[in-house]
Design a protein around this motif. Structure first.
Motif, short mmCIF file in Angstrom:
data_model
loop_
_atom_site.label_atom_id
_atom_site.label_comp_id
_atom_site.label_asym_id
_atom_site.label_seq_id
_atom_site.Cartn_x
_atom_site.Cartn_y
_atom_site.Cartn_z
N ALA A 149 6.32 21.67 -9.06
CA ALA A 149 6.04 20.91 -7.52
C ALA A 149 4.34 20.21 -7.49
O ALA A 149 3.86 19.75 -6.70
CB ALA A 149 6.23 21.98 -6.35
N ALA A 150 4.06 19.72 -8.37
CA ALA A 150 3.21 18.76 -8.56
C ALA A 150 3.01 17.73 -8.02
O ALA A 150 3.93 17.43 -8.27
CB ALA A 150 3.65 18.85 -10.46
N THR A 151 1.72 17.37 -7.53
CA THR A 151 2.18 16.31 -6.47
C THR A 151 0.87 14.61 -7.72
O THR A 151 0.51 15.15 -9.28
CB THR A 151 0.39 16.27 -5.94
OG1 THR A 151 0.74 17.44 -5.06
CG2 THR A 151 -0.03 15.09 -4.83
N TYR A 152 2.44 13.75 -6.63
CA TYR A 152 1.78 12.62 -8.22
C TYR A 152 0.89 11.55 -7.18
O TYR A 152 1.84 11.32 -5.91
CB TYR A 152 3.08 12.01 -8.86
CG TYR A 152 3.80 13.05 -10.30
CD1 TYR A 152 3.19 12.30 -11.66
CD2 TYR A 152 4.23 14.35 -9.66
CE1 TYR A 152 3.94 13.59 -12.77
CE2 TYR A 152 4.96 14.93 -11.04
CZ TYR A 152 4.25 14.86 -12.11
OH TYR A 152 4.81 15.83 -13.22
N THR A 153 0.31 10.84 -7.96
CA THR A 153 -0.07 9.54 -6.87
C THR A 153 0.57 8.25 -7.51
O THR A 153 1.56 8.25 -8.53
CB THR A 153 -1.73 9.42 -7.40
OG1 THR A 153 -2.27 10.46 -7.36
CG2 THR A 153 -2.18 8.18 -6.35
N PHE A 154 0.87 8.10 -6.41
CA PHE A 154 2.13 6.33 -6.07
C PHE A 154 1.49 5.24 -5.52
O PHE A 154 0.66 5.54 -4.07
CB PHE A 154 2.99 6.73 -5.34
CG PHE A 154 4.23 7.19 -6.64
CD1 PHE A 154 4.99 6.97 -7.17
CD2 PHE A 154 4.38 8.61 -6.38
CE1 PHE A 154 5.92 7.66 -7.83
CE2 PHE A 154 5.09 9.44 -7.36
CZ PHE A 154 6.33 9.14 -7.97
N SER A 155 1.23 4.19 -5.76
CA SER A 155 0.94 2.57 -5.29
C SER A 155 1.86 2.15 -5.12
O SER A 155 3.64 1.74 -5.80
CB SER A 155 0.26 2.03 -6.77
OG SER A 155 0.06 0.88 -5.72
N THR A 156 2.30 2.56 -3.66
CA THR A 156 3.26 2.10 -2.93
C THR A 156 2.95 1.03 -1.60
O THR A 156 2.54 0.72 -0.89
CB THR A 156 4.23 2.78 -2.23
OG1 THR A 156 4.65 3.71 -2.71
CG2 THR A 156 5.64 1.91 -1.01
N ARG A 157 2.78 -0.54 -2.70
CA ARG A 157 2.47 -1.34 -1.15
C ARG A 157 3.74 -2.68 -1.09
O ARG A 157 4.76 -2.82 -1.69
CB ARG A 157 2.15 -2.39 -2.09
CG ARG A 157 0.56 -2.37 -3.51
CD ARG A 157 0.10 -3.13 -4.15
NE ARG A 157 -1.10 -2.93 -4.89
CZ ARG A 157 -2.27 -3.15 -4.16
NH1 ARG A 157 -3.03 -3.06 -3.06
NH2 ARG A 157 -3.55 -2.09 -4.87
N VAL A 158 3.75 -2.57 0.46
CA VAL A 158 4.64 -3.24 1.64
C VAL A 158 3.94 -4.59 1.79
O VAL A 158 2.55 -4.74 2.42
CB VAL A 158 4.73 -2.49 2.91
CG1 VAL A 158 5.90 -3.31 3.78
CG2 VAL A 158 4.91 -1.81 2.54
N VAL A 159 4.33 -5.93 0.80
CA VAL A 159 3.55 -7.42 1.07
C VAL A 159 4.89 -8.33 1.63
O VAL A 159 6.04 -7.82 1.62
CB VAL A 159 2.94 -7.84 -0.83
CG1 VAL A 159 2.77 -9.71 -0.61
CG2 VAL A 159 2.62 -6.37 -0.72
N SER A 160 4.55 -8.96 2.21
CA SER A 160 5.03 -9.96 2.99
C SER A 160 4.89 -11.87 2.62
O SER A 160 3.28 -11.72 2.19
CB SER A 160 5.07 -10.16 4.46
OG SER A 160 3.85 -10.49 5.60
N LEU A 161 5.53 -12.81 2.50
CA LEU A 161 4.62 -13.74 2.02
C LEU A 161 5.98 -15.44 3.30
O LEU A 161 6.80 -14.97 3.25
CB LEU A 161 5.14 -13.86 0.59
CG LEU A 161 4.30 -13.64 -0.26
CD1 LEU A 161 4.84 -13.03 -1.25
CD2 LEU A 161 2.88 -14.34 -0.81
N ASP A 162 5.20 -16.10 3.15
CA ASP A 162 6.08 -16.68 4.05
C ASP A 162 7.41 -17.89 3.79
O ASP A 162 8.46 -17.42 4.18
CB ASP A 162 5.13 -17.78 4.64
CG ASP A 162 4.26 -17.18 5.79
OD1 ASP A 162 4.56 -15.97 6.35
OD2 ASP A 162 3.47 -17.94 6.68
#
Length: 394
Positions: A149-162
């Motif tokens: 059950a190791a904990t991992y770090t994730f970078s999860t970016r929600v980005v929008s562009l017109d």
């Protein structure tokens, strides 16, 4: 004496009307138990294969010989306590194993022939299925229990562009990956290229980032990013003669915003990531008014307005697989954008304008184990050290 003679005569009359043979009984439409010669005071149980015992059928039949194994099914118990004991982010961590098994094998494999059983408890996963299915389950269990059950770090970016014009300059960096959902695009690229791409699109005036990018996730578990918020509106009115206005408004609430559910599962060798991404977007485009007449004696022409939400809904659910040392980008296309635009506090577009749309992107990158875990001295670690040390810190 006269009473006894009358009783005897009555019995004789009764006996006279009863047919003397079983065949005659059947010919007159008598019940089957009479034709069999059995006493009417002792009903005969129906044959085992007659299907008449409805009470037994309601309870379900019991097979005294054990579970059927016409396809060679075998029973296996898997010890998952090394995983479930270390996950504190949910009350039922074993449910993640069930979800991933169903995702990998398909739901129908457990609800059709051959007979299959899948049951998970806090310490044991019990499976009854074919040897081929058992191998799939064993591989998934190893992916859960191997990491403790190791904990991992994730970078999860929600980005929008017109506009989607960013793809023109980024095409040279992107490598497409298969996607089953129509209208969706996905790419993988090296971390260095992802940093360059992110730096380029950040300089655009229409760039918006909608979440805190760093997540701490137990291997195999899910985490939720949500900006959902309630918006109140007048749904209907109720007549109230004892109120001055003669009515009371009834309010309701609709949820608008987006919710992103992310569930990663690393392979046993920690080189690949399998992840499911679910995205839900609700946008209130506008509130359509409807005029309701509520006349009273004081105001016979009184009117009031109720509101009817005009909404856009977007749903997305996909599974991806990519190398741990690369970055996944998912392009959802030009979808509803239920967030304030250009600093406005309102989520609605200006009067006469079209509902807000934007090219929504999801950047996913595995950052590995937390820094404190990677730098911990080996002399201070025990066989259950890492997950135990990080519990409750993040």
């Amino acid at each position: 004496m006269l009473r006894q003679l009358l009783f005897a005569a009555g019995c004789a009359a009764c006996i006279a009307v009863i047919p003397s043979t079983p065949n005659a009984m059947a010919a007159e439409g008598s019940p089957a138990w009479r034709a069999s010669g059995e006493s009417p005071l002792r009903p005969v149980a129906p044959p085992a294969n007659s299907g008449v015992d409805r009470s037994n059928a309601a309870r379900g039949s019991v097979n005294p010989t054990g579970l059927p194994n016409d396809a060679g099914q075998v029973w296996r118990d898997y010890d998952i306590s090394s995983y479930t004991a270390r996950v504190t982010s949910t009350k039922r961590p074993e449910q993640a194993l069930v979800d991933w098994i169903l995702l990998e094998t398909g739901y129908e494999a457990w609800h059709t022939e051959p007979l299959g059983i899948l049951s998970a408890g806090p310490r044991t996963l019990r499976v009854y299925h074919t040897p081929d299915m058992q191998r799939i389950v064993a591989d998934l269990v190893a992916r859960f229990t191997g990491s403790e059950a190791a904990t991992y770090t994730f970078s999860t970016r929600v980005v929008s562009l017109d506009t989607p014009s960013w793809r023109t300059s980024a095409q040279r960096l992107l490598r497409s990956v298969p996607v089953k959902t129509s209208g969706i695009s996905a790419w993988v690229l090296a971390r260095e290229d992802a940093a360059v791409l992110l730096g380029e699109i950040r300089r655009r005036s229409d760039y918006r980032e909608h979440n805190s990018p760093y997540l701490m996730v137990n291997n195999g578990q899910s985490t939720l990013i949500s900006t959902m918020r309630g918006r109140s509106y007048v749904r209907e009115i109720v007549t109230r003669p004892n109120v001055a206005s003669g009515f009371e408004p009834v309010t309701a609430q609709v949820d608008e915003g987006f919710a992103l559910d992310f569930s990663p599962l690393l392979t046993v060798d920690r080189r690949m990531i399998d992840a499911t991404i679910k995205c839900e977007i609700n946008q209130v485009e506008k509130m359509a008014p409807a005029v309701i007449e509520v006349p009273t004696q004081v105001s016979p022409r009184q009117r009031t307005e109720i509101e009817v939400p005009q909404m856009s809904h977007y749903r997305f659910h996909e599974r991806f697989r990519w190398p741990v040392d690369q970055v996944l980008i998912v392009g959802l296309g030009m979808v509803a954008l239920p967030v304030p635009v250009n600093g406005s506090s309102s989520l609605l577009p200006l009067l006469g304008s079209s509902p807000a749309r934007a090219d929504l992107l999801i950047f996913v990158e595995c950052k590995g184990r937390p820094t404190s875990a990677a730098n911990a001295p080996s002399s201070t670690r025990s066989p259950v050290r890492e997950a135990k040390n990080y519990r409750g810190r993040y």
